[in-house]
Write an enzyme that holds these catalytic residues in place. Structure first.
Site, PDB file in Angstrom:
ATOM      1  N   SER A   1      37.709  42.130  45.369  1.00 18.04           N
ATOM      2  CA  SER A   1      37.699  40.824  46.019  1.00 18.04           C
ATOM      3  C   SER A   1      39.017  40.548  46.731  1.00 18.04           C
ATOM      4  O   SER A   1      39.034  39.996  47.843  1.00 18.04           O
ATOM      5  CB  SER A   1      37.411  39.726  44.979  1.00 18.04           C
ATOM      6  OG  SER A   1      37.453  38.445  45.573  1.00 18.04           O
TER       7      SER A   1
ATOM      8  N   ASP B   1      42.791  51.414  35.556  1.00 17.08           N
ATOM      9  CA  ASP B   1      41.857  50.309  35.387  1.00 17.08           C
ATOM     10  C   ASP B   1      40.410  50.788  35.312  1.00 17.08           C
ATOM     11  O   ASP B   1      39.589  50.201  34.616  1.00 17.08           O
ATOM     12  CB  ASP B   1      42.009  49.315  36.544  1.00 17.08           C
ATOM     13  CG  ASP B   1      43.260  48.446  36.399  1.00 17.08           C
ATOM     14  OD1 ASP B   1      43.950  48.564  35.364  1.00 17.08           O
ATOM     15  OD2 ASP B   1      43.532  47.659  37.319  1.00 17.08           O
TER      16      ASP B   1
END
Length: 287
Positions: free
Chosen positions: A188, A70
Site C-alpha cells: 500500500s 518480512d
C-alpha cells in the site's frame, strides 16, 4: 505468558546466514533446557530429519523464532493462526519493517525473553472471504493486506467497492489493496497509501494506478465490512493474500474483508518504537 520450554523455528529458505544461525541457536537453546520444533528449512540447516510442515511447527510451543525477512514472518503468522503464540522475528532479509530484531541482538534479546523480560505488540489481522455464486469458497487471514490485481498484460480491471452494503464506486485501475495498519508500510505504501500507526483501529483502501486520478486512498474504521466485486471478465483478476497465497477470480466473484477477531503478537525490542523503525527503514532525515 507461560514459561518457555519449547521454541518453534521458522527460517528463510536458501539463506547462508540462516544456515549458520539455525544450528547455533538450537545449541544455545539446548544449553538452557529449551527444546525446538523445526520447519523443513530449519531442519535442513540443522541436518535433521523433520516431518513437520510449517503450519505444524507452532503446536506445543510457547514462542516461535522467525529467521528471515518480512515474507518469512508473514508465512509464520499464517501458520500460527489464532493460537496467539508470540513471534520473535530476526531480520535476515532486506527492508524488514516487521522483523525489527537484528542478528547482533538475537541472543541478548532472546535471553531477556526467556527470563520474561519483554514487551509484545499486538497487530490486527484481516479476515477475508472469497465468494462465488452465493457460496463461500475460501477464507483467509492476512497480517498485511488483501490485493486484487490484473491477471492480464496491460489491461485495467473494474472493481466495485461497497462498505457495509453502501456503494462507494467502481475503480478502474491496475488493482486495489485493502490493508491493515501493519500492511500500510508494505504494498500500500508503494502505491501511495498512508502510513497508519499499528494500534489505530483502521483499514485502508488504496487503488493501484487508478484511471481516474482523483481516486485516492481511503482510511476507514475497521468495524465495517468491505466488499470488493470483480466486474471484469473471467480469469482477468487475481486475488493475493499477503503476497503469498491467492486465486484467480471469475466475473462477479467478490471478496469480503473485515477485521479479524484474532491478532498477531510480535516480540518487540524494548528500546525501539514504531517511529524508530520508520526512520531506520525509510531513511527519514537522511540526505
Amino acid at each position: 505468558m507461560p514459561a518457555i520450554n519449547t521454541v518453534g523455528i521458522v527460517a528463510k529458505p536458501r539463506s547462508e546466514l540462516a544456515a549458520r544461525i539455525v544450528p547455533e541457536v538450537i545449541g544455545w537453546l539446548a544449553e538452557r533446557g529449551v527444546g525446538v520444533r523445526l520447519d523443513p528449512d530449519s531442519a535442513g540447516y540443522a541436518h535433521r530429519q523433520s516431518e513437520l510442515q510449517r503450519k505444524d511447527v507452532p503446536h506445543g510451543t510457547q514462542l516461535v523464532l522467525v529467521l528471515g525477512g518480512d515474507g518469512t514472518l508473514l508465512s509464520a503468522a499464517r501458520a500460527i493462526g489464532d493460537s496467539d503464540i508470540p513471534l520473535f522475528a530476526v531480520n535476515l532479509g532486506g527492508l524488514g519493517f516487521l522483523t525489527a530484531i537484528t542478528v547482533e541482538d538475537l541472543y541478548p534479546q532472546l535471553e531477556l525473553v526467556l527470563r520474561g523480560d519483554f514487551r509484545i505488540g499486538r497487530r490486527r489481522a484481516l479476515h477475508c472471504e472469497l465468494w462465488r455464486d452465493g457460496r463461500r469458497l475460501y477464507e483467509y487471514h492476512a497480517l498485511n493486506d488483501m490485493v486484487l490485481t490484473k491477471a492480464e498484460i496491460a489491461r485495467m480491471i473494474d472493481l466495485e467497492v461497497q462498505i457495509d452494503g453502501y456503494f462507494v464506486c467502481v475503480y478502474r485501475a491496475d488493482g486495489l489493496i485493502v490493508a491493515t495498519p501493519t500492511g500500510s508500510t508494505a504494498y500500500s505504501l508503494s502505491a501511495g497509501g498512508p502510513i497508519v500507526f499499528p494500534t489505530v483501529a483502521a483499514l485502508t483502501i488504496t487503488p493501484i494506478c487508478p484511471h481516474t486520478l482523483s481516486n485516492r486512498p481511503v482510511v476507514l474504521d475497521d468495524e465495517g465490512t468491505i466488499q470488493v466485486i470483480n466486474r471484469s471478465g473471467d480469469q482477468s483478476t487475481y486475488l493475493t493474500i499477503d503476497g503469498q497465497v491467492g486465486e484467480l477470480l471469475k466475473r462477479n466473484d467478490y471478496v469480503l474483508c473485515r477485521r479479524s477477531r484474532h491478532s498477531i503478537s510480535l516480540i518487540q525490542p524494548p528500546n525501539m518504537l514504531f517511529f524508530d523503525v520508520l526512520r531506520e527503514k525509510l531513511k527519514w532525515g537522511g540526505r
